[in-house]
Design an enzyme around this catalytic site. Structure first.
Site, PDB file in Angstrom:
ATOM      1  N   LYS A 191     -11.431  -3.684  -2.146  1.00 15.53           N
ATOM      2  CA  LYS A 191     -12.104  -2.400  -2.384  1.00 15.53           C
ATOM      3  C   LYS A 191     -11.138  -1.328  -2.876  1.00 15.53           C
ATOM      4  O   LYS A 191     -11.533  -0.444  -3.614  1.00 15.53           O
ATOM      5  CB  LYS A 191     -12.906  -1.937  -1.176  1.00 15.53           C
ATOM      6  CG  LYS A 191     -12.141  -1.873   0.090  1.00 15.53           C
ATOM      7  CD  LYS A 191     -13.092  -1.634   1.255  1.00 15.53           C
ATOM      8  CE  LYS A 191     -12.375  -1.886   2.554  1.00 15.53           C
ATOM      9  NZ  LYS A 191     -12.895  -2.962   3.358  1.00 15.53           N
ATOM     10  N   LYS A 221       0.829  -1.215   0.000  1.00 12.77           N
ATOM     11  CA  LYS A 221       0.000   0.000   0.000  1.00 12.77           C
ATOM     12  C   LYS A 221       0.857   1.256   0.000  1.00 12.77           C
ATOM     13  O   LYS A 221       0.536   2.233  -0.661  1.00 12.77           O
ATOM     14  CB  LYS A 221      -0.963   0.001   1.196  1.00 12.77           C
ATOM     15  CG  LYS A 221      -2.090  -1.011   1.026  1.00 12.77           C
ATOM     16  CD  LYS A 221      -3.155  -0.877   2.096  1.00 12.77           C
ATOM     17  CE  LYS A 221      -4.292  -1.850   1.794  1.00 12.77           C
ATOM     18  NZ  LYS A 221      -5.358  -1.829   2.775  1.00 12.77           N
ATOM     19  N   LYS A 232      -6.553 -10.485  -5.554  1.00  9.95           N
ATOM     20  CA  LYS A 232      -7.732 -10.668  -4.690  1.00  9.95           C
ATOM     21  C   LYS A 232      -8.764  -9.570  -4.952  1.00  9.95           C
ATOM     22  O   LYS A 232      -8.415  -8.454  -5.361  1.00  9.95           O
ATOM     23  CB  LYS A 232      -7.332 -10.714  -3.214  1.00  9.95           C
ATOM     24  CG  LYS A 232      -6.949  -9.378  -2.603  1.00  9.95           C
ATOM     25  CD  LYS A 232      -6.989  -9.422  -1.075  1.00  9.95           C
ATOM     26  CE  LYS A 232      -6.930  -8.007  -0.530  1.00  9.95           C
ATOM     27  NZ  LYS A 232      -7.315  -7.839   0.835  1.00  9.95           N
TER      28      LYS A 232
HETATM   29  N1  AQP Z   1     -10.743 -11.100  -1.529  1.00 13.20           N
HETATM   30  C1  AQP Z   1     -10.889 -11.594  -0.317  1.00 13.20           C
HETATM   31  N2  AQP Z   1     -11.032 -12.924  -0.134  1.00 13.20           N
HETATM   32  C2  AQP Z   1     -11.192 -13.445   1.127  1.00 13.20           C
HETATM   33  N3  AQP Z   1     -11.228 -12.682   2.243  1.00 13.20           N
HETATM   34  C3  AQP Z   1     -11.081 -11.347   2.093  1.00 13.20           C
HETATM   35  N4  AQP Z   1     -11.077 -10.323   2.979  1.00 13.20           N
HETATM   36  C4  AQP Z   1     -10.900  -9.161   2.318  1.00 13.20           C
HETATM   37  N5  AQP Z   1     -10.785  -9.387   0.997  1.00 13.20           N
HETATM   38  C5  AQP Z   1     -10.900 -10.737   0.821  1.00 13.20           C
HETATM   39  C6  AQP Z   1     -11.263 -10.477   4.417  1.00 13.20           C
HETATM   40  O1  AQP Z   1     -12.332  -9.627   4.819  1.00 13.20           O
HETATM   41  C7  AQP Z   1     -12.139  -9.269   6.187  1.00 13.20           C
HETATM   42  C8  AQP Z   1     -12.394  -7.796   6.388  1.00 13.20           C
HETATM   43  O2  AQP Z   1     -11.529  -7.057   5.570  1.00 13.20           O
HETATM   44  P1  AQP Z   1     -11.152  -5.568   5.953  1.00 13.20           P
HETATM   45  O3  AQP Z   1     -12.342  -4.769   6.157  1.00 13.20           O
HETATM   46  O4  AQP Z   1     -10.144  -5.590   7.025  1.00 13.20           O
HETATM   47  O5  AQP Z   1     -10.544  -5.000   4.698  1.00 13.20           O
HETATM   48  P2  AQP Z   1      -9.445  -5.518   3.820  1.00 13.20           P
HETATM   49  O6  AQP Z   1      -8.909  -6.846   4.113  1.00 13.20           O
HETATM   50  O7  AQP Z   1      -8.465  -4.440   3.828  1.00 13.20           O
HETATM   51  O8  AQP Z   1     -10.394  -5.622   2.558  1.00 13.20           O
HETATM   52  P3  AQP Z   1     -10.008  -5.121   1.169  1.00 13.20           P
HETATM   53  O9  AQP Z   1     -11.140  -5.092   0.270  1.00 13.20           O
HETATM   54  O10 AQP Z   1      -8.834  -5.912   0.734  1.00 13.20           O
HETATM   55  O11 AQP Z   1      -9.632  -3.619   1.456  1.00 13.20           O
HETATM   56  P4  AQP Z   1      -8.376  -2.869   0.985  1.00 13.20           P
HETATM   57  O12 AQP Z   1      -8.423  -2.923  -0.499  1.00 13.20           O
HETATM   58  O13 AQP Z   1      -8.562  -1.504   1.553  1.00 13.20           O
HETATM   59  O14 AQP Z   1      -7.187  -3.585   1.537  1.00 13.20           O
HETATM   60  C9  AQP Z   1     -10.704  -9.678   6.550  1.00 13.20           C
HETATM   61  O15 AQP Z   1     -10.759 -10.842   7.350  1.00 13.20           O
HETATM   62  C10 AQP Z   1     -10.074  -9.983   5.221  1.00 13.20           C
HETATM   63  O16 AQP Z   1      -9.090 -10.987   5.336  1.00 13.20           O
END
Ligand code: AQP
Length: 337
Positions: free
Chosen positions: A202, A116, A199
């Protein structure tokens, strides 16, 4: 909630208006199952969300929307504790103690931070993003969680949590439970519908590659129907050679509560079009009532507020006890001294 049950804790960021399919299948679905078997704590991690720039009103609204989605997904406040992270100040307090126990080099090796920060550039990367995994360790250790149900992208952060728990225990005496990651291998990594090598996320997915649960269901169904696959025609799970089809099979099996093997059999001799059309319908049938339930919770702020207030009270009772012990162990002056 029975005291002899193992404890789980997990959290989700309120960083966008809607959860995506990866969040649901990778994490939240497991949370719903584990409220039946565990002493479960689930939270909306708004402190974590602040690691990137947020509009204050949008963050407040998104925290409510996130909580409403958790309830709509099936979390039951009678069976588990649902709360907002910032309602429990002990998270930030324990994070400071753990920050002072974490090596700079150790934190620098976290791959999510590296990825990031490279994308954003050093000037737009906050120190908060750097210490995000330490706050996450505090979240988990405060509740002395035995297990943490998360997607596969959180594995390294969980490893750091375990290291910090062991380090604290060795330095100050047995205090924390050393938690295990609970990662369901099948759904650990839901991939982007347009680029199945990455993956679903968002911050990184294009609008066509991500299924947001609160989007118009017909538009989500359309995204499934136009998911990238391959030039072969056989419906078979093979992550390496057929990542697009494998992702669709994973999503299908999970949403329809069946197995990939059963789907492979069912679609033998059929084309990709049939699989996509049917999965689009399965998604539509699941996501439509989910959206309606979310809307109902949002339309009734009194109930939502009272669920979150009760959740915060239950969470604080546990968190305050752990923090008091930590403050005592590290040598802070307390009422006793
Ligand atoms: N693609 C994915 N497949 C399986 N699990 C996923 N998680 C996120 N993306 C996937 C799981 O969702 C939970 C909550 O996630 P978060 O709110 O902590 O956000 P994150 O992991 O940062 O989700 P994003 O979409 O990947 O956000 P960005 O792009 O901002 O980093 C966690 O348990 C995560 O593992």
């Amino acid at each position: 909630m029975a005291l002899d049950r193992p404890r789980v804790l997990s959290g989700i960021q309120p960083t966008s208006g809607s959860f995506h399919l990866g969040n649901y299948l990778g994490a939240v679905r497991q949370w719903v199952a584990q409220q039946e078997t565990h002493d479960a704590f689930y939270m909306v991690v708004d402190l974590h969300a602040l690691t990137v720039v947020q509009d204050a009103e949008a963050l407040r609204a998104n925290a409510r929307i996130a909580a409403a989605q958790l309830l709509a997904a099936g979390l039951d406040p009678e069976r588990c504790t649902v709360f907002i992270q910032s309602h429990v100040p002990e998270h930030a307090q324990l994070a400071w103690v753990l920050n002072c126990l974490t090596g700079f080099g150790e934190a620098s090796r976290m791959t999510q931070f590296k990825d990031k920060s490279v994308k954003q550039g050093a000037d737009r990367t906050t120190v908060g993003l750097f210490t995000y995994p330490v706050l996450m360790a505090a979240d988990i250790l405060l509740y002395r969680s035995d297990a943490v149900p998360v997607g596969g992208d959180q594995r390294q952060h969980l490893e750091l949590t375990r290291v910090l728990a062991e380090r604290f225990n060795a330095r100050y005496g047995e205090t924390f439970t050393v938690p295990d990651a609970f990662i369901v291998p099948e759904t650990a990594r839901i991939t982007d519908l347009q680029d199945p090598s990455v993956k679903m996320s968002k911050s990184a997915s294009t609008p066509k590659g991500i299924v947001n649960l609160l989007d118009e269901p017909r538009s989500s169904a359309k995204k499934i129907r136009s998911a990238v696959t391959d030039t072969d025609t056989v419906i078979r799970y093979d992550e390496e050679k057929k990542p697009g089809i494998s992702n669709l099979l994973t999503i299908y099996a999970s949403l329809a509560d069946t197995t990939v093997a059963e789907l492979e059999q069912r679609y033998e001799g059929k084309g990709y079009g049939a699989l996509k059309t049917d999965l689009a319908d399965v998604l539509l049938d699941w996501v439509t009532p989910f959206r309606d339930r979310t809307r109902e919770y949002l339309d009734d702020p009194g109930t939502l507020n009272s669920i979150l207030a009760q959740g915060a009270e239950k969470a604080r009772a546990v968190a305050a006890e752990t923090l008091a012990l930590v403050y005592e162990r590290v040598g802070f002056l307390t009422a006793k001294h």
